[in-house]
Design an enzyme around this catalytic site. Structure first.
Site, short mmCIF file in Angstrom:
data_model
loop_
_atom_site.label_atom_id
_atom_site.label_comp_id
_atom_site.label_asym_id
_atom_site.label_seq_id
_atom_site.Cartn_x
_atom_site.Cartn_y
_atom_site.Cartn_z
N HIS A 282 0.82 -1.22 0.00
CA HIS A 282 0.00 0.00 0.00
C HIS A 282 0.86 1.26 0.00
CE1 HIS A 282 0.29 0.13 4.54
NE2 HIS A 282 0.24 1.43 4.30
N SER B 198 3.83 3.00 8.18
CA SER B 198 3.50 1.98 7.19
C SER B 198 4.73 1.49 6.44
CB SER B 198 2.51 2.52 6.16
OG SER B 198 1.22 2.54 6.67
N ASP C 241 -0.11 -7.55 1.61
CA ASP C 241 0.39 -6.17 1.67
C ASP C 241 1.91 -6.18 1.81
OD1 ASP C 241 0.48 -3.43 1.75
OD2 ASP C 241 -0.24 -3.27 3.83
#
EC number: 3.4.21.-
Length: 261
Positions: free
Chosen positions: A69, A214, A114
């Site tokens: 992502h 992230s 992911d």
């Protein structure tokens, strides 16, 4: 870390929930942690466009592990990494990105698979105090419930903040069972798959990754292995909602196939 908004949960359910907060803040920062000391997280890098927007993990002199992502919609020529520094905005060295490899089955709806790899244009100078590669876990391996893992990054220090800390932070969290994590997230219409691991203080909250972290590392410090990637969660360090991370052990074949290209 992709953050879920409670009103969106109530009104639009899982389809909207799965949409990440886009750069410059798809990743979360460290909540309830402390400043990382020199040499504590030497595998950590900052992924940058015009500035920091995600974290990543050094696998070797050319390869960085991060979240899919983080790189979705990104162009390699516009990205670089900063390594060998505890600060995302200065120090160390910057290297341009040559190629991006996002997992072919990355599901932005469920935030499954992911994981992504980044190949650099030139090699990093490793084996320095703040620049070292970390190992990979065994194929198919899983983390043990209750074990401590270390999460690091330059994400926000609390939910709702819009200011990134200048210095790297880290927090040690306990692994939460996938079953318990699924039961907790079922209240938010979200599913924790076998490709994910969970960690945090379920009973009290207060320790988690947040926006700005992230793609960053989740490391088994004892064995010097990256076992997870900061992926998503419901808020930051909320009681009853542990952080959710990509389970690296499920992707060893995929990682090695890309690194051989």
């Amino acid at each position: 870390m992709i953050i879920y908004n409670i009103l969106i949960v109530l009104l639009l359910a899982i389809n909207t929930l799965a949409n990440p907060i886009l750069p410059a803040s798809p990743n979360a920062t460290i909540v309830g942690g402390e400043k990382a000391l020199a040499g504590e997280c030497p595998y950590q890098i900052s992924l940058q466009s015009s500035s920091h927007f995600c974290g990543g993990t050094i696998l070797d002199e050319y390869w960085i592990l991060t979240a899919a992502h983080c790189v979705a919609g990104q162009t390699a020529s516009k990205l670089s990494i900063r390594y060998n520094s505890l600060k995302h905005s200065l120090g160390g060295e910057k290297i341009s990105v040559a190629k991006i490899f996002a997992h072919e089955k990355y599901d932005s709806y469920q935030i499954d698979n992911d994981i992504a790899l980044i190949k650099l244009k030139s090699p990093m100078k490793l084996n320095q105090k703040n620049a070292k590669a970390v190992g990979l876990p065994a194929k198919g391996s899983d983390v043990k419930v209750g074990d401590q893992v270390r999460v690091s990054g330059w994400g926000y220090l609390e939910e709702g903040s819009y200011s990134l800390p200048s210095e790297l932070r880290r927090v040690d969290i306990a692994v939460v069972s996938r079953k318990e994590c699924n039961e907790l997230y079922s209240k938010a219409n979200a599913e924790v798959t076998d490709n994910m691991i969970c960690g945090g203080d379920v009973a009290n909250g207060g320790k988690d990754s947040c926006q700005g972290d992230s793609g960053g590392p989740v490391v088994d410090v004892k064995n010097n292995q990256v076992v997870g990637i900061v992926s998503w969660g419901y808020g930051c360090a909320r009681k009853g909602y542990p952080g959710v991370y990509t389970r690296v052990g499920n992707f060893i074949d995929w990682i090695e196939s890309k690194r051989s290209q």
